[in-house]
Design a protein around this motif. Structure first.
Motif, PDB file in Angstrom:
ATOM      1  N   LYS A  22     -15.741   5.911  -2.036  1.00  0.00           N
ATOM      2  CA  LYS A  22     -16.604   5.737  -0.862  1.00  0.00           C
ATOM      3  C   LYS A  22     -16.316   6.811   0.182  1.00  0.00           C
ATOM      4  O   LYS A  22     -17.237   7.379   0.782  1.00  0.00           O
ATOM      5  CB  LYS A  22     -16.412   4.354  -0.252  1.00  0.00           C
ATOM      6  CG  LYS A  22     -16.999   3.244  -1.086  1.00  0.00           C
ATOM      7  CD  LYS A  22     -16.711   1.891  -0.447  1.00  0.00           C
ATOM      8  CE  LYS A  22     -17.111   0.763  -1.368  1.00  0.00           C
ATOM      9  NZ  LYS A  22     -16.717  -0.551  -0.836  1.00  0.00           N
ATOM     10  N   ALA A  23     -15.038   7.101   0.406  1.00  0.00           N
ATOM     11  CA  ALA A  23     -14.672   8.123   1.384  1.00  0.00           C
ATOM     12  C   ALA A  23     -15.202   9.486   0.963  1.00  0.00           C
ATOM     13  O   ALA A  23     -15.758  10.233   1.787  1.00  0.00           O
ATOM     14  CB  ALA A  23     -13.157   8.170   1.558  1.00  0.00           C
ATOM     15  N   MET A  24     -15.064   9.817  -0.320  1.00  0.00           N
ATOM     16  CA  MET A  24     -15.561  11.109  -0.802  1.00  0.00           C
ATOM     17  C   MET A  24     -17.076  11.206  -0.676  1.00  0.00           C
ATOM     18  O   MET A  24     -17.612  12.249  -0.284  1.00  0.00           O
ATOM     19  CB  MET A  24     -15.115  11.347  -2.248  1.00  0.00           C
ATOM     20  CG  MET A  24     -13.635  11.633  -2.372  1.00  0.00           C
ATOM     21  SD  MET A  24     -13.095  12.055  -4.053  1.00  0.00           S
ATOM     22  CE  MET A  24     -13.056  10.445  -4.816  1.00  0.00           C
ATOM     23  N   GLN A  25     -17.767  10.122  -0.967  1.00  0.00           N
ATOM     24  CA  GLN A  25     -19.226  10.111  -0.840  1.00  0.00           C
ATOM     25  C   GLN A  25     -19.643  10.278   0.615  1.00  0.00           C
ATOM     26  O   GLN A  25     -20.606  10.997   0.914  1.00  0.00           O
ATOM     27  CB  GLN A  25     -19.800   8.815  -1.409  1.00  0.00           C
ATOM     28  CG  GLN A  25     -19.708   8.732  -2.912  1.00  0.00           C
ATOM     29  CD  GLN A  25     -20.049   7.367  -3.468  1.00  0.00           C
ATOM     30  OE1 GLN A  25     -20.004   6.362  -2.771  1.00  0.00           O
ATOM     31  NE2 GLN A  25     -20.389   7.325  -4.747  1.00  0.00           N
ATOM     32  N   THR A  26     -18.933   9.651   1.508  1.00  0.00           N
ATOM     33  CA  THR A  26     -19.229   9.767   2.938  1.00  0.00           C
ATOM     34  C   THR A  26     -18.999  11.196   3.416  1.00  0.00           C
ATOM     35  O   THR A  26     -19.810  11.759   4.161  1.00  0.00           O
ATOM     36  CB  THR A  26     -18.366   8.794   3.756  1.00  0.00           C
ATOM     37  OG1 THR A  26     -18.644   7.460   3.317  1.00  0.00           O
ATOM     38  CG2 THR A  26     -18.653   8.901   5.243  1.00  0.00           C
ATOM     39  N   LEU A  27     -17.915  11.789   2.977  1.00  0.00           N
ATOM     40  CA  LEU A  27     -17.586  13.148   3.405  1.00  0.00           C
ATOM     41  C   LEU A  27     -18.559  14.189   2.849  1.00  0.00           C
ATOM     42  O   LEU A  27     -18.723  15.252   3.440  1.00  0.00           O
ATOM     43  CB  LEU A  27     -16.156  13.499   2.987  1.00  0.00           C
ATOM     44  CG  LEU A  27     -15.062  12.785   3.766  1.00  0.00           C
ATOM     45  CD1 LEU A  27     -13.707  13.052   3.124  1.00  0.00           C
ATOM     46  CD2 LEU A  27     -15.063  13.207   5.221  1.00  0.00           C
ATOM     47  N   ASP A  28     -19.199  13.885   1.728  1.00  0.00           N
ATOM     48  CA  ASP A  28     -20.148  14.827   1.127  1.00  0.00           C
ATOM     49  C   ASP A  28     -21.255  15.232   2.098  1.00  0.00           C
ATOM     50  O   ASP A  28     -21.824  16.308   1.970  1.00  0.00           O
ATOM     51  CB  ASP A  28     -20.781  14.235  -0.136  1.00  0.00           C
ATOM     52  CG  ASP A  28     -19.899  14.412  -1.349  1.00  0.00           C
ATOM     53  OD1 ASP A  28     -18.978  15.257  -1.319  1.00  0.00           O
ATOM     54  OD2 ASP A  28     -20.139  13.702  -2.349  1.00  0.00           O
ATOM     55  N   LEU A  30     -20.889  15.853   5.209  1.00  0.00           N
ATOM     56  CA  LEU A  30     -20.345  16.649   6.309  1.00  0.00           C
ATOM     57  C   LEU A  30     -20.053  18.074   5.859  1.00  0.00           C
ATOM     58  O   LEU A  30     -19.850  18.342   4.678  1.00  0.00           O
ATOM     59  CB  LEU A  30     -19.055  16.007   6.827  1.00  0.00           C
ATOM     60  CG  LEU A  30     -19.181  14.571   7.331  1.00  0.00           C
ATOM     61  CD1 LEU A  30     -17.805  14.017   7.672  1.00  0.00           C
ATOM     62  CD2 LEU A  30     -20.110  14.491   8.527  1.00  0.00           C
ATOM     63  N   LYS A  31     -20.015  18.977   6.828  1.00  0.00           N
ATOM     64  CA  LYS A  31     -19.728  20.378   6.546  1.00  0.00           C
ATOM     65  C   LYS A  31     -18.221  20.621   6.545  1.00  0.00           C
ATOM     66  O   LYS A  31     -17.472  19.933   7.238  1.00  0.00           O
ATOM     67  CB  LYS A  31     -20.352  21.275   7.614  1.00  0.00           C
ATOM     68  CG  LYS A  31     -21.861  21.302   7.605  1.00  0.00           C
ATOM     69  CD  LYS A  31     -22.367  22.248   8.668  1.00  0.00           C
ATOM     70  CE  LYS A  31     -23.883  22.252   8.698  1.00  0.00           C
ATOM     71  NZ  LYS A  31     -24.397  23.143   9.746  1.00  0.00           N
ATOM     72  N   ASP A  32     -17.825  21.621   5.790  1.00  0.00           N
ATOM     73  CA  ASP A  32     -16.453  22.120   5.800  1.00  0.00           C
ATOM     74  C   ASP A  32     -15.391  21.059   5.502  1.00  0.00           C
ATOM     75  O   ASP A  32     -14.337  21.027   6.139  1.00  0.00           O
ATOM     76  CB  ASP A  32     -16.138  22.792   7.144  1.00  0.00           C
ATOM     77  CG  ASP A  32     -17.102  23.930   7.455  1.00  0.00           C
ATOM     78  OD1 ASP A  32     -17.450  24.673   6.518  1.00  0.00           O
ATOM     79  OD2 ASP A  32     -17.504  24.058   8.623  1.00  0.00           O
ATOM     80  N   VAL A  33     -15.660  20.196   4.542  1.00  0.00           N
ATOM     81  CA  VAL A  33     -14.682  19.165   4.194  1.00  0.00           C
ATOM     82  C   VAL A  33     -14.284  19.223   2.720  1.00  0.00           C
ATOM     83  O   VAL A  33     -13.612  18.320   2.224  1.00  0.00           O
ATOM     84  CB  VAL A  33     -15.191  17.748   4.543  1.00  0.00           C
ATOM     85  CG1 VAL A  33     -15.341  17.567   6.041  1.00  0.00           C
ATOM     86  CG2 VAL A  33     -16.483  17.435   3.833  1.00  0.00           C
ATOM     87  N   GLU A  34     -14.683  20.286   2.030  1.00  0.00           N
ATOM     88  CA  GLU A  34     -14.363  20.392   0.606  1.00  0.00           C
ATOM     89  C   GLU A  34     -12.853  20.305   0.373  1.00  0.00           C
ATOM     90  O   GLU A  34     -12.405  19.685  -0.594  1.00  0.00           O
ATOM     91  CB  GLU A  34     -14.923  21.688   0.014  1.00  0.00           C
ATOM     92  CG  GLU A  34     -14.695  21.826  -1.480  1.00  0.00           C
ATOM     93  CD  GLU A  34     -15.300  20.697  -2.306  1.00  0.00           C
ATOM     94  OE1 GLU A  34     -14.732  20.399  -3.366  1.00  0.00           O
ATOM     95  OE2 GLU A  34     -16.314  20.097  -1.898  1.00  0.00           O
ATOM     96  N   HIS A  35     -12.052  20.905   1.250  1.00  0.00           N
ATOM     97  CA  HIS A  35     -10.603  20.864   1.088  1.00  0.00           C
ATOM     98  C   HIS A  35     -10.073  19.427   1.176  1.00  0.00           C
ATOM     99  O   HIS A  35      -9.123  19.072   0.477  1.00  0.00           O
ATOM    100  CB  HIS A  35      -9.916  21.761   2.126  1.00  0.00           C
ATOM    101  CG  HIS A  35     -10.103  21.309   3.545  1.00  0.00           C
ATOM    102  ND1 HIS A  35     -11.311  21.418   4.212  1.00  0.00           N
ATOM    103  CD2 HIS A  35      -9.244  20.717   4.400  1.00  0.00           C
ATOM    104  CE1 HIS A  35     -11.170  20.928   5.436  1.00  0.00           C
ATOM    105  NE2 HIS A  35      -9.933  20.492   5.574  1.00  0.00           N
ATOM    106  N   ILE A  36     -10.718  18.598   1.969  1.00  0.00           N
ATOM    107  CA  ILE A  36     -10.314  17.189   2.071  1.00  0.00           C
ATOM    108  C   ILE A  36     -10.706  16.459   0.786  1.00  0.00           C
ATOM    109  O   ILE A  36      -9.921  15.672   0.249  1.00  0.00           O
ATOM    110  CB  ILE A  36     -10.940  16.520   3.302  1.00  0.00           C
ATOM    111  CG1 ILE A  36     -10.415  17.181   4.577  1.00  0.00           C
ATOM    112  CG2 ILE A  36     -10.651  15.021   3.309  1.00  0.00           C
ATOM    113  CD1 ILE A  36     -11.112  16.717   5.850  1.00  0.00           C
ATOM    114  N   ASN A  37     -11.921  16.711   0.292  1.00  0.00           N
ATOM    115  CA  ASN A  37     -12.357  16.066  -0.950  1.00  0.00           C
ATOM    116  C   ASN A  37     -11.453  16.442  -2.124  1.00  0.00           C
ATOM    117  O   ASN A  37     -11.182  15.613  -2.990  1.00  0.00           O
ATOM    118  CB  ASN A  37     -13.812  16.398  -1.260  1.00  0.00           C
ATOM    119  CG  ASN A  37     -14.760  15.318  -0.773  1.00  0.00           C
ATOM    120  OD1 ASN A  37     -14.355  14.179  -0.553  1.00  0.00           O
ATOM    121  ND2 ASN A  37     -16.023  15.659  -0.616  1.00  0.00           N
ATOM    122  N   ILE A  38     -10.969  17.671  -2.144  1.00  0.00           N
ATOM    123  CA  ILE A  38     -10.058  18.095  -3.205  1.00  0.00           C
ATOM    124  C   ILE A  38      -8.774  17.270  -3.152  1.00  0.00           C
ATOM    125  O   ILE A  38      -8.273  16.792  -4.178  1.00  0.00           O
ATOM    126  CB  ILE A  38      -9.765  19.606  -3.107  1.00  0.00           C
ATOM    127  CG1 ILE A  38     -11.024  20.401  -3.480  1.00  0.00           C
ATOM    128  CG2 ILE A  38      -8.577  20.008  -3.978  1.00  0.00           C
ATOM    129  CD1 ILE A  38     -10.954  21.874  -3.171  1.00  0.00           C
TER     130      ILE A  38
END
Length: 61
Positions: A22-28, A30-38
């Motif tokens: 759910k957190a990864m889907q929410t962050l998708d 947003l901009k510039d959050v790929e490093h967090i998703n990783i």
């Protein structure tokens, strides 16, 4: 939460994985959050390994 039999520990691991998804889907969105998703994906993989090990112990696989 998924309906899967097993120990309380297994259910908590499943819930943790679902919350990470759910957190990864929410962050998708947003901009510039790929490093967090990783990082979240790495944590998900680690929890998945813990869950697999727990299942092996419980079901003697």
């Amino acid at each position: 939460m998924s309906t899967e039999s097993g120990s309380l520990e297994c259910r908590r691991l499943i819930e943790a994985k679902e919350n990470l998804i759910k957190a990864m889907q929410t962050l998708d969105s947003l901009k510039d959050v790929e490093h967090i998703n990783i990082k979240l994906k790495d944590i998900y993989k680690e929890i998945e390994e813990m869950h697999e090990e727990r299942r092996r112990l419980e079901f003697k696989i």
